[in-house]
Design a protein around this motif. Structure first.
Motif, PDB file in Angstrom:
ATOM      1  N   HIS A 192       6.908  16.292  -2.221  1.00 16.31           N
ATOM      2  CA  HIS A 192       7.105  15.802  -0.848  1.00 16.31           C
ATOM      3  C   HIS A 192       5.897  16.172   0.016  1.00 16.31           C
ATOM      4  O   HIS A 192       5.391  15.336   0.765  1.00 16.31           O
ATOM      5  N   MET A 193       5.439  17.394  -0.111  1.00 14.50           N
ATOM      6  CA  MET A 193       4.280  17.817   0.689  1.00 14.50           C
ATOM      7  C   MET A 193       3.013  17.085   0.249  1.00 14.50           C
ATOM      8  O   MET A 193       2.177  16.730   1.090  1.00 14.50           O
ATOM      9  N   ALA A 194       2.885  16.826  -1.040  1.00 11.66           N
ATOM     10  CA  ALA A 194       1.744  16.043  -1.530  1.00 11.66           C
ATOM     11  C   ALA A 194       1.812  14.624  -0.970  1.00 11.66           C
ATOM     12  O   ALA A 194       0.782  14.047  -0.584  1.00 11.66           O
ATOM     13  N   LEU A 195       3.016  14.070  -0.910  1.00  8.74           N
ATOM     14  CA  LEU A 195       3.206  12.730  -0.358  1.00  8.74           C
ATOM     15  C   LEU A 195       2.817  12.694   1.119  1.00  8.74           C
ATOM     16  O   LEU A 195       2.101  11.796   1.562  1.00  8.74           O
ATOM     17  N   ILE A 196       3.239  13.685   1.874  1.00 13.74           N
ATOM     18  CA  ILE A 196       2.910  13.765   3.304  1.00 13.74           C
ATOM     19  C   ILE A 196       1.392  13.837   3.481  1.00 13.74           C
ATOM     20  O   ILE A 196       0.816  13.120   4.307  1.00 13.74           O
ATOM     21  N   ALA A 197       0.739  14.680   2.705  1.00 12.98           N
ATOM     22  CA  ALA A 197      -0.722  14.830   2.803  1.00 12.98           C
ATOM     23  C   ALA A 197      -1.419  13.515   2.482  1.00 12.98           C
ATOM     24  O   ALA A 197      -2.372  13.123   3.173  1.00 12.98           O
ATOM     25  N   THR A 198      -0.942  12.810   1.464  1.00 11.04           N
ATOM     26  CA  THR A 198      -1.553  11.537   1.086  1.00 11.04           C
ATOM     27  C   THR A 198      -1.327  10.493   2.169  1.00 11.04           C
ATOM     28  O   THR A 198      -2.250   9.733   2.509  1.00 11.04           O
ATOM     29  N   LEU A 199      -0.130  10.439   2.720  1.00 13.24           N
ATOM     30  CA  LEU A 199       0.152   9.481   3.799  1.00 13.24           C
ATOM     31  C   LEU A 199      -0.733   9.767   5.009  1.00 13.24           C
ATOM     32  O   LEU A 199      -1.294   8.839   5.611  1.00 13.24           O
ATOM     33  N   ASP A 200      -0.861  11.036   5.373  1.00 13.77           N
ATOM     34  CA  ASP A 200      -1.729  11.409   6.494  1.00 13.77           C
ATOM     35  C   ASP A 200      -3.159  10.931   6.241  1.00 13.77           C
ATOM     36  O   ASP A 200      -3.797  10.349   7.130  1.00 13.77           O
ATOM     37  N   LYS A 222       0.844  -1.201   0.000  1.00 16.10           N
ATOM     38  CA  LYS A 222       0.000   0.000   0.000  1.00 16.10           C
ATOM     39  C   LYS A 222       0.879   1.252   0.000  1.00 16.10           C
ATOM     40  O   LYS A 222       0.641   2.191  -0.762  1.00 16.10           O
ATOM     41  N   LEU A 223       1.906   1.242   0.838  1.00 12.33           N
ATOM     42  CA  LEU A 223       2.810   2.384   0.917  1.00 12.33           C
ATOM     43  C   LEU A 223       3.542   2.575  -0.407  1.00 12.33           C
ATOM     44  O   LEU A 223       3.682   3.701  -0.897  1.00 12.33           O
ATOM     45  N   ARG A 224       3.995   1.476  -1.003  1.00 16.96           N
ATOM     46  CA  ARG A 224       4.700   1.549  -2.291  1.00 16.96           C
ATOM     47  C   ARG A 224       3.789   2.160  -3.357  1.00 16.96           C
ATOM     48  O   ARG A 224       4.203   3.008  -4.143  1.00 16.96           O
ATOM     49  N   LYS A 225       2.527   1.752  -3.360  1.00 17.31           N
ATOM     50  CA  LYS A 225       1.567   2.276  -4.338  1.00 17.31           C
ATOM     51  C   LYS A 225       1.339   3.776  -4.114  1.00 17.31           C
ATOM     52  O   LYS A 225       1.256   4.540  -5.067  1.00 17.31           O
ATOM     53  N   ILE A 226       1.243   4.204  -2.861  1.00 21.11           N
ATOM     54  CA  ILE A 226       1.060   5.623  -2.536  1.00 21.11           C
ATOM     55  C   ILE A 226       2.252   6.430  -3.058  1.00 21.11           C
ATOM     56  O   ILE A 226       2.068   7.469  -3.686  1.00 21.11           O
ATOM     57  N   PHE A 227       3.465   5.951  -2.801  1.00 22.22           N
ATOM     58  CA  PHE A 227       4.658   6.637  -3.296  1.00 22.22           C
ATOM     59  C   PHE A 227       4.619   6.734  -4.816  1.00 22.22           C
ATOM     60  O   PHE A 227       4.850   7.803  -5.383  1.00 22.22           O
ATOM     61  N   ALA A 228       4.346   5.607  -5.482  1.00 19.55           N
ATOM     62  CA  ALA A 228       4.356   5.567  -6.950  1.00 19.55           C
ATOM     63  C   ALA A 228       3.319   6.522  -7.538  1.00 19.55           C
ATOM     64  O   ALA A 228       3.619   7.283  -8.459  1.00 19.55           O
ATOM     65  N   GLU A 229       2.102   6.477  -6.997  1.00 18.08           N
ATOM     66  CA  GLU A 229       1.039   7.320  -7.544  1.00 18.08           C
ATOM     67  C   GLU A 229       1.282   8.798  -7.252  1.00 18.08           C
ATOM     68  O   GLU A 229       1.080   9.646  -8.120  1.00 18.08           O
ATOM     69  N   SER A 254      16.428  12.297  -4.960  1.00 18.39           N
ATOM     70  CA  SER A 254      17.270  11.395  -5.746  1.00 18.39           C
ATOM     71  C   SER A 254      16.716  11.236  -7.155  1.00 18.39           C
ATOM     72  O   SER A 254      17.419  10.779  -8.049  1.00 18.39           O
ATOM     73  N   ILE A 255      15.454  11.616  -7.330  1.00 20.04           N
ATOM     74  CA  ILE A 255      14.823  11.611  -8.646  1.00 20.04           C
ATOM     75  C   ILE A 255      14.112  12.951  -8.811  1.00 20.04           C
ATOM     76  O   ILE A 255      13.676  13.549  -7.822  1.00 20.04           O
ATOM     77  N   PRO A 256      13.982  13.433 -10.042  1.00 18.75           N
ATOM     78  CA  PRO A 256      13.330  14.745 -10.252  1.00 18.75           C
ATOM     79  C   PRO A 256      11.888  14.784  -9.751  1.00 18.75           C
ATOM     80  O   PRO A 256      11.406  15.836  -9.323  1.00 18.75           O
ATOM     81  N   GLU A 257      11.224  13.638  -9.766  1.00 18.16           N
ATOM     82  CA  GLU A 257       9.812  13.599  -9.367  1.00 18.16           C
ATOM     83  C   GLU A 257       9.609  13.846  -7.873  1.00 18.16           C
ATOM     84  O   GLU A 257       8.520  14.221  -7.448  1.00 18.16           O
ATOM     85  N   TRP A 258      10.640  13.599  -7.051  1.00 16.33           N
ATOM     86  CA  TRP A 258      10.489  13.770  -5.603  1.00 16.33           C
ATOM     87  C   TRP A 258      11.198  15.062  -5.186  1.00 16.33           C
ATOM     88  O   TRP A 258      12.303  15.072  -4.688  1.00 16.33           O
ATOM     89  N   ASP A 259      10.498  16.173  -5.407  1.00 17.39           N
ATOM     90  CA  ASP A 259      11.011  17.476  -5.002  1.00 17.39           C
ATOM     91  C   ASP A 259      10.201  17.983  -3.815  1.00 17.39           C
ATOM     92  O   ASP A 259       9.394  17.244  -3.247  1.00 17.39           O
ATOM     93  N   LEU A 265       4.167  10.329  -6.609  1.00 14.96           N
ATOM     94  CA  LEU A 265       5.361  10.838  -7.295  1.00 14.96           C
ATOM     95  C   LEU A 265       5.292  10.613  -8.807  1.00 14.96           C
ATOM     96  O   LEU A 265       6.179  11.047  -9.537  1.00 14.96           O
ATOM     97  N   ASN A 266       4.248   9.921  -9.250  1.00 15.20           N
ATOM     98  CA  ASN A 266       4.060   9.632 -10.671  1.00 15.20           C
ATOM     99  C   ASN A 266       5.245   8.855 -11.252  1.00 15.20           C
ATOM    100  O   ASN A 266       5.827   9.235 -12.268  1.00 15.20           O
ATOM    101  N   ILE A 267       5.612   7.776 -10.527  1.00 19.15           N
ATOM    102  CA  ILE A 267       6.679   6.881 -10.970  1.00 19.15           C
ATOM    103  C   ILE A 267       6.157   5.450 -10.916  1.00 19.15           C
ATOM    104  O   ILE A 267       5.084   5.198 -10.354  1.00 19.15           O
TER     105      ILE A 267
END
Length: 77
Positions: free
Chosen positions: A37-45, A4-11, A28-33, A13-15
Motif C-alpha cells: 500500500h505504501m509503495a502504491l502511494i509513493a508510485t501514485l505520488d 495509466k492508473l490500472r497499470k500502476i496498480f498492476a505493476e 482483498s488480495i494477499p498482494e495488497w498489504d 501490486l505485481n498482479i
C-alpha cells in the motif's frame, strides 16, 4: 488516465491488469498489504506529481476510491 492508473496498480501490486477493477479493495488480495500500500502511494505520488495528504493515504481503500481521491488533486478520469 484510468488505464495509466490500472497499470500502476498492476505493476506495483505485481498482479495482472485484469485483476484491477473498481471492486479491487485493500487487503482483498494477499498482494495488497500494508507494505505494498505504501509503495502504491509513493508510485501514485510520483506518477501524478502530487503529494497525498495522510487522510487520503488512509482512505485509499480500493481502485474506485483511488480514482475519487486522485480527482481531488486534479487528475481527470
Amino acid at each position: 488516465m484510468e488505464n495509466k492508473l490500472r497499470k500502476i496498480f498492476a505493476e506495483t501490486l505485481n498482479i495482472s491488469e485484469e485483476q484491477v477493477t473498481d471492486g479491487l479493495e485493500y487487503n482483498s488480495i494477499p498482494e495488497w498489504d500494508s507494505i505494498s500500500h505504501m509503495a502504491l502511494i509513493a508510485t501514485l505520488d510520483d506518477e501524478f506529481n502530487i503529494m497525498m495528504e495522510t487522510e487520503d493515504v488512509i482512505d485509499l481503500s480500493s481502485f474506485a476510491k483511488a480514482k475519487e481521491i486522485l480527482s481531488k488533486y486534479g487528475v481527470q478520469f
